[in-house]
Design a protein around this motif. Sequence first.
Motif, PDB file in Angstrom:
ATOM      1  N   SER A  55       0.805  -1.224   0.000  1.00  0.00           N
ATOM      2  CA  SER A  55       0.000   0.000   0.000  1.00  0.00           C
ATOM      3  C   SER A  55       0.840   1.277   0.000  1.00  0.00           C
ATOM      4  O   SER A  55       0.325   2.360   0.261  1.00  0.00           O
ATOM      5  CB  SER A  55      -0.922  -0.001   1.224  1.00  0.00           C
ATOM      6  N   THR A  56       2.103   1.157  -0.283  1.00  0.00           N
ATOM      7  CA  THR A  56       2.946   2.351  -0.377  1.00  0.00           C
ATOM      8  C   THR A  56       2.617   3.117  -1.654  1.00  0.00           C
ATOM      9  O   THR A  56       1.904   2.619  -2.541  1.00  0.00           O
ATOM     10  CB  THR A  56       4.432   1.951  -0.393  1.00  0.00           C
ATOM     11  N   THR A  57       3.143   4.342  -1.762  1.00  0.00           N
ATOM     12  CA  THR A  57       2.894   5.145  -2.970  1.00  0.00           C
ATOM     13  C   THR A  57       3.389   4.434  -4.216  1.00  0.00           C
ATOM     14  O   THR A  57       2.694   4.372  -5.241  1.00  0.00           O
ATOM     15  CB  THR A  57       3.595   6.510  -2.851  1.00  0.00           C
ATOM     16  N   LEU A  58       4.580   3.876  -4.129  1.00  0.00           N
ATOM     17  CA  LEU A  58       5.130   3.135  -5.266  1.00  0.00           C
ATOM     18  C   LEU A  58       4.269   1.911  -5.574  1.00  0.00           C
ATOM     19  O   LEU A  58       4.012   1.588  -6.737  1.00  0.00           O
ATOM     20  CB  LEU A  58       6.571   2.699  -4.970  1.00  0.00           C
ATOM     21  N   GLY A  59       3.819   1.253  -4.509  1.00  0.00           N
ATOM     22  CA  GLY A  59       2.977   0.077  -4.694  1.00  0.00           C
ATOM     23  C   GLY A  59       1.671   0.419  -5.391  1.00  0.00           C
ATOM     24  O   GLY A  59       1.206  -0.320  -6.270  1.00  0.00           O
ATOM     25  N   LEU A  60       1.065   1.558  -5.017  1.00  0.00           N
ATOM     26  CA  LEU A  60      -0.184   1.989  -5.647  1.00  0.00           C
ATOM     27  C   LEU A  60       0.022   2.307  -7.130  1.00  0.00           C
ATOM     28  O   LEU A  60      -0.798   1.944  -7.977  1.00  0.00           O
ATOM     29  CB  LEU A  60      -0.729   3.220  -4.916  1.00  0.00           C
ATOM     30  N   ILE A  61       1.141   2.991  -7.432  1.00  0.00           N
ATOM     31  CA  ILE A  61       1.435   3.328  -8.824  1.00  0.00           C
ATOM     32  C   ILE A  61       1.628   2.061  -9.655  1.00  0.00           C
ATOM     33  O   ILE A  61       1.067   1.924 -10.758  1.00  0.00           O
ATOM     34  CB  ILE A  61       2.685   4.223  -8.909  1.00  0.00           C
ATOM     35  N   LEU A  62       2.393   1.141  -9.122  1.00  0.00           N
ATOM     36  CA  LEU A  62       2.633  -0.119  -9.845  1.00  0.00           C
ATOM     37  C   LEU A  62       1.345  -0.912 -10.024  1.00  0.00           C
ATOM     38  O   LEU A  62       1.116  -1.530 -11.075  1.00  0.00           O
ATOM     39  CB  LEU A  62       3.666  -0.956  -9.091  1.00  0.00           C
ATOM     40  N   SER A  63       0.479  -0.876  -9.004  1.00  0.00           N
ATOM     41  CA  SER A  63      -0.791  -1.598  -9.092  1.00  0.00           C
ATOM     42  C   SER A  63      -1.677  -1.034 -10.187  1.00  0.00           C
ATOM     43  O   SER A  63      -2.297  -1.777 -10.964  1.00  0.00           O
ATOM     44  CB  SER A  63      -1.531  -1.535  -7.743  1.00  0.00           C
ATOM     45  N   VAL A  64      -1.739   0.314 -10.266  1.00  0.00           N
ATOM     46  CA  VAL A  64      -2.554   0.959 -11.297  1.00  0.00           C
ATOM     47  C   VAL A  64      -2.016   0.656 -12.688  1.00  0.00           C
ATOM     48  O   VAL A  64      -2.761   0.294 -13.608  1.00  0.00           O
ATOM     49  CB  VAL A  64      -2.608   2.488 -11.063  1.00  0.00           C
ATOM     50  N   VAL A  65      -0.694   0.792 -12.845  1.00  0.00           N
ATOM     51  CA  VAL A  65      -0.076   0.506 -14.151  1.00  0.00           C
ATOM     52  C   VAL A  65      -0.314  -0.952 -14.547  1.00  0.00           C
ATOM     53  O   VAL A  65      -0.675  -1.251 -15.693  1.00  0.00           O
ATOM     54  CB  VAL A  65       1.438   0.806 -14.101  1.00  0.00           C
ATOM     55  N   PHE A  66      -0.146  -1.855 -13.604  1.00  0.00           N
ATOM     56  CA  PHE A  66      -0.343  -3.282 -13.853  1.00  0.00           C
ATOM     57  C   PHE A  66      -1.787  -3.556 -14.274  1.00  0.00           C
ATOM     58  O   PHE A  66      -2.043  -4.282 -15.239  1.00  0.00           O
ATOM     59  CB  PHE A  66       0.007  -4.065 -12.585  1.00  0.00           C
ATOM     60  N   GLY A  67      -2.742  -2.956 -13.555  1.00  0.00           N
ATOM     61  CA  GLY A  67      -4.149  -3.155 -13.874  1.00  0.00           C
ATOM     62  C   GLY A  67      -4.514  -2.606 -15.248  1.00  0.00           C
ATOM     63  O   GLY A  67      -5.247  -3.244 -16.011  1.00  0.00           O
ATOM     64  N   VAL A  68      -3.999  -1.408 -15.583  1.00  0.00           N
ATOM     65  CA  VAL A  68      -4.293  -0.792 -16.881  1.00  0.00           C
ATOM     66  C   VAL A  68      -3.728  -1.627 -18.024  1.00  0.00           C
ATOM     67  O   VAL A  68      -4.403  -1.873 -19.038  1.00  0.00           O
ATOM     68  CB  VAL A  68      -3.736   0.643 -16.931  1.00  0.00           C
ATOM     69  N   LEU A  69      -2.495  -2.078 -17.880  1.00  0.00           N
ATOM     70  CA  LEU A  69      -1.874  -2.882 -18.936  1.00  0.00           C
ATOM     71  C   LEU A  69      -2.631  -4.190 -19.161  1.00  0.00           C
ATOM     72  O   LEU A  69      -2.887  -4.583 -20.306  1.00  0.00           O
ATOM     73  CB  LEU A  69      -0.408  -3.169 -18.577  1.00  0.00           C
ATOM     74  N   ILE A  70      -2.980  -4.867 -18.080  1.00  0.00           N
ATOM     75  CA  ILE A  70      -3.723  -6.124 -18.207  1.00  0.00           C
ATOM     76  C   ILE A  70      -5.110  -5.858 -18.783  1.00  0.00           C
ATOM     77  O   ILE A  70      -5.619  -6.642 -19.593  1.00  0.00           O
ATOM     78  CB  ILE A  70      -3.833  -6.828 -16.839  1.00  0.00           C
ATOM     79  N   GLY A  71      -5.719  -4.738 -18.382  1.00  0.00           N
ATOM     80  CA  GLY A  71      -7.027  -4.389 -18.927  1.00  0.00           C
ATOM     81  C   GLY A  71      -6.983  -4.194 -20.427  1.00  0.00           C
ATOM     82  O   GLY A  71      -7.848  -4.698 -21.159  1.00  0.00           O
ATOM     83  N   PHE A  72      -5.982  -3.459 -20.916  1.00  0.00           N
ATOM     84  CA  PHE A  72      -5.838  -3.244 -22.364  1.00  0.00           C
ATOM     85  C   PHE A  72      -5.555  -4.560 -23.093  1.00  0.00           C
ATOM     86  O   PHE A  72      -6.063  -4.791 -24.193  1.00  0.00           O
ATOM     87  CB  PHE A  72      -4.729  -2.236 -22.650  1.00  0.00           C
TER      88      PHE A  72
END
Length: 235
Positions: A55-72
Amino acid sequence: MSTAAPAPAKGRVRQLRQAYAITKKSDRNIGLILLLTFLVAGGIFGAVGFWAFGSTTLGLILSVVFGVLIGFLAVLIVFGRRAQTAAYAQVEGQLGAAAGALQMLRKGWDVKPAVAFTKNQDVVHRVIGRPGVILVGEGNTARLRNLISAEKKKHSRIAGEDVPIIDLIVGTGEGEVPLQKLTKRVQKLPKKIKPAQMTALLYKVKALDAMRPAAPMPRGPVPTSMKGQRKAMRG
């Protein structure tokens, strides 16, 4: 220095737009389906990323990027399948539909549309690959039987005993191959000849083809549109 976007990138975007427009004609809910696919796949894998990265800032950024890439990625997969299904649905039953589907085969296959035909527009196409010679008929089943039988005799004389000659009929009847399953059926045929045999076979059939009359096959919308859809999916 020019800052214009590369032409290939513009071409891919245009192809995707065209594929989407064609698909929407027969799949009106495609936009909603793709949106839901992105939200569900992106949300699930975003949550997995949050659990994995913390739940760190870096963790949140990586989670969003990961979710967006998998979504696309999920959107592209779903869109590709539905676009292909829509393309088949639009051309099914039209003269040349099987030829258009066969021309979507990748490298390693030699496709010759309309090697034989009747005045009633029954057509036999030929595919040469590692499985051997594949004769694909579209039209009236009863008339095609005789037409395919004659073609098998012609090709067996030049191909030799070691080269299998396989016949398929496109349709929805018993023992027939649905148009949307044609390319997969051809690709799954067991390999029976070596590349060198295939090369020699291609030279042999040239002489046979040179003796044939010109085939009255339409060469416009069906093959072009189906190949265009696959090219758009491949990028």
